[in-house]
Design a protein around this motif. Sequence first.
Motif, mmCIF file in Angstrom:
data_model
loop_
_atom_site.group_PDB
_atom_site.id
_atom_site.type_symbol
_atom_site.label_atom_id
_atom_site.label_comp_id
_atom_site.label_asym_id
_atom_site.label_seq_id
_atom_site.Cartn_x
_atom_site.Cartn_y
_atom_site.Cartn_z
ATOM 1 N N GLU A 1 -0.847 4.925 -6.143
ATOM 2 C CA GLU A 1 -1.961 4.990 -5.192
ATOM 3 C C GLU A 1 -2.004 6.352 -4.499
ATOM 4 O OE1 GLU A 1 -3.339 2.940 -1.027
ATOM 5 O OE2 GLU A 1 -2.076 1.749 -2.363
ATOM 6 N N MET B 1 -6.366 -0.007 -6.980
ATOM 7 C CA MET B 1 -5.281 0.429 -7.850
ATOM 8 C C MET B 1 -4.500 -0.834 -8.211
ATOM 9 S SD MET B 1 -3.337 2.616 -9.425
ATOM 10 C CE MET B 1 -3.912 4.225 -8.913
ATOM 11 N N GLU C 1 -2.246 1.254 -12.723
ATOM 12 C CA GLU C 1 -1.216 2.156 -12.207
ATOM 13 C C GLU C 1 -0.745 3.169 -13.245
ATOM 14 O OE1 GLU C 1 2.538 0.369 -11.138
ATOM 15 O OE2 GLU C 1 2.403 -1.062 -12.772
ATOM 16 N N ARG D 1 0.852 -1.188 0.000
ATOM 17 C CA ARG D 1 0.000 0.000 0.000
ATOM 18 C C ARG D 1 0.889 1.238 0.000
ATOM 19 N NH1 ARG D 1 -2.735 1.162 5.816
ATOM 20 N NH2 ARG D 1 -2.364 3.287 5.211
ATOM 21 N N ASP E 1 -8.237 -0.181 -2.035
ATOM 22 C CA ASP E 1 -7.320 0.929 -1.777
ATOM 23 C C ASP E 1 -8.071 2.170 -1.280
ATOM 24 O OD1 ASP E 1 -4.821 -0.366 -2.566
ATOM 25 O OD2 ASP E 1 -5.776 -0.475 -4.533
#
Length: 146
Positions: free
Chosen positions: A29, A70, A122, A24, A58
């Motif tokens: 993100e 994401m 992404e 994460r 996310d």
Amino acid sequence: MTRPVESWASSDATRASMRSNKGRDTKPELALRRAVHALGLRYRISRRPLKAVRRTADLVFTRAKVAVFMDGCFWHGCPQHHTVAATNATFWAEKVRRTKERDAETDRLLEEEGWLVIRVWEHQDPMQAAVLVADAVITRRGRFGH
């Protein structure tokens, strides 16, 4: 005495590279979160939309029931940018296949419970993705009376 588990990594360098991958707060993100926030939306991060299902989105908009994921191009098999691994190709192909299967199952489980799932690659422009997310959240808030 237990024997050390042999690593699936093909080399020490590969092992180090895989360990450095974050689950994460990746750059894509964070860029998406900043863009969504700039549009005035507030959200929960790294949450399970459904408590009984061990899948973490996310961005989660609980009242609007919108879950945003994401997806990394390599890990989730982006049709545009996914590259085939040069080493351990069979292992990685199977891993990506299972990830795509799990993603589809996650989408189905959430949709069955009334959630809207948004998947962002992404490589997508964060502001364009944020506008899509905002439109969906605002539309669903209106529908749910929030």
